[in-house]
Design an enzyme around this catalytic site. Sequence first.
Site, PDB file in Angstrom:
ATOM      1  N   CYS A 206       0.843  -1.205   0.000  1.00 45.03           N
ATOM      2  CA  CYS A 206       0.000   0.000   0.000  1.00 45.03           C
ATOM      3  C   CYS A 206       0.874   1.249   0.000  1.00 45.03           C
ATOM      4  O   CYS A 206       0.660   2.176  -0.795  1.00 45.03           O
ATOM      5  CB  CYS A 206      -0.925  -0.034   1.216  1.00 45.03           C
ATOM      6  SG  CYS A 206      -2.102   1.331   1.259  1.00 45.03           S
ATOM      7  N   CYS A 207       1.888   1.281   0.869  1.00 46.74           N
ATOM      8  CA  CYS A 207       2.809   2.426   0.906  1.00 46.74           C
ATOM      9  C   CYS A 207       3.550   2.560  -0.423  1.00 46.74           C
ATOM     10  O   CYS A 207       3.843   3.668  -0.875  1.00 46.74           O
ATOM     11  CB  CYS A 207       3.826   2.264   2.031  1.00 46.74           C
ATOM     12  SG  CYS A 207       3.212   2.670   3.680  1.00 46.74           S
TER      13      CYS A 207
ATOM     14  N   CYS B  38      -1.123   8.429   7.419  1.00 48.61           N
ATOM     15  CA  CYS B  38      -2.469   8.115   6.919  1.00 48.61           C
ATOM     16  C   CYS B  38      -3.372   7.695   8.086  1.00 48.61           C
ATOM     17  O   CYS B  38      -2.911   7.097   9.058  1.00 48.61           O
ATOM     18  CB  CYS B  38      -2.395   6.968   5.920  1.00 48.61           C
ATOM     19  SG  CYS B  38      -1.427   7.321   4.463  1.00 48.61           S
TER      20      CYS B  38
ATOM     21  N   CYS C  59       7.682   4.087   5.891  1.00 47.81           N
ATOM     22  CA  CYS C  59       6.771   3.831   4.769  1.00 47.81           C
ATOM     23  C   CYS C  59       7.498   3.275   3.556  1.00 47.81           C
ATOM     24  O   CYS C  59       6.879   2.668   2.693  1.00 47.81           O
ATOM     25  CB  CYS C  59       6.042   5.114   4.385  1.00 47.81           C
ATOM     26  SG  CYS C  59       7.107   6.406   3.734  1.00 47.81           S
TER      27      CYS C  59
HETATM   28  S1  SF4 Z   1       0.527   4.536   5.722  1.00 50.87           S
HETATM   29 FE1  SF4 Z   1      -0.924   5.088   4.072  1.00 50.87          FE
HETATM   30  S2  SF4 Z   1       0.041   4.330   2.249  1.00 50.87           S
HETATM   31 FE2  SF4 Z   1       1.024   3.263   3.973  1.00 50.87          FE
HETATM   32  S3  SF4 Z   1      -0.180   1.378   4.385  1.00 50.87           S
HETATM   33 FE3  SF4 Z   1      -1.092   2.957   5.633  1.00 50.87          FE
HETATM   34  S4  SF4 Z   1      -2.761   3.779   4.347  1.00 50.87           S
HETATM   35 FE4  SF4 Z   1      -1.354   2.709   2.987  1.00 50.87          FE
END
Ligand code: SF4
Length: 244
Positions: A120-121, A201, A227
């Site tokens: 996701c990151c 996030c 991240c």
């Molecule tokens: S920090 Fe943001 S980009 Fe990273 S896993 Fe969590 S929601 Fe996804």
Amino acid sequence: MAYEVCEAADEVGELNARLRDATPQEILRVAIERHGGKIALVSSFGSESAVLLHMAAQIDPDIAVIFLDTGMLFGQTLDYRKQLAQRLGLTGVRDERPQFQDLAVHDPNADLWKSDTDACCHIRKVLPLDRALKGFDGWITGRKRFQGGDRIRLQVVERGEGKLKFNPLANWTKADIDAYVAEHDLPAHPLVAFGYPSIGCWPCTRPVEEGQDERSGRWAGSEKTECGIHTPRASSIVEVGGDI
Ligand code: SF4
């Protein structure tokens, strides 16, 4: 090739020797003057971001500022980004977002964070940053050694993604940050008052108790501490296509 690698290491070593004990403003000025319009400041507009942004605005209010809008940020962060940029007179803030195709293929339901935070990151932060940094020769970050984790070994100058990377606040303590904020009457991120000393996030950020490590609310309960934008690229996920 070996010669180029040695030359790059020499450049980082020489800059670190020169800037090791310099003030953040001196480091920023060297970075900006060395690269002219080819350097970008990467900012999360988080709890301590106002300090570096304020310093940069005093030197070059038109500096490029890359803001990674992951699509998962708190509404308070989006509001703060607008208000702070306006207050500081920063004209070059760019909102960099994930690529539509990457989301459509890898995260169509916006819930990848539940199963694979690294992936996701990668889609929402790493790939957008890599795209945004194209065309720049160097970048500037707001990381500090006192934040702990891998950051305790942070150098003032390093090399990241093939570019010089400056960390003007590396040597500063939390007390230094707080004193600068007070001296310049800088506005706080609204979530700081609710116990968020580090803000990313919304799915991956929790408030922390008094005295806890300030980044302990990030990806709480997992081994993840970064991240991925400041670590060697590891994900096997690749971009799906160009921007639309
Ligand atoms: S920090 Fe943001 S980009 Fe990273 S896993 Fe969590 S929601 Fe996804």
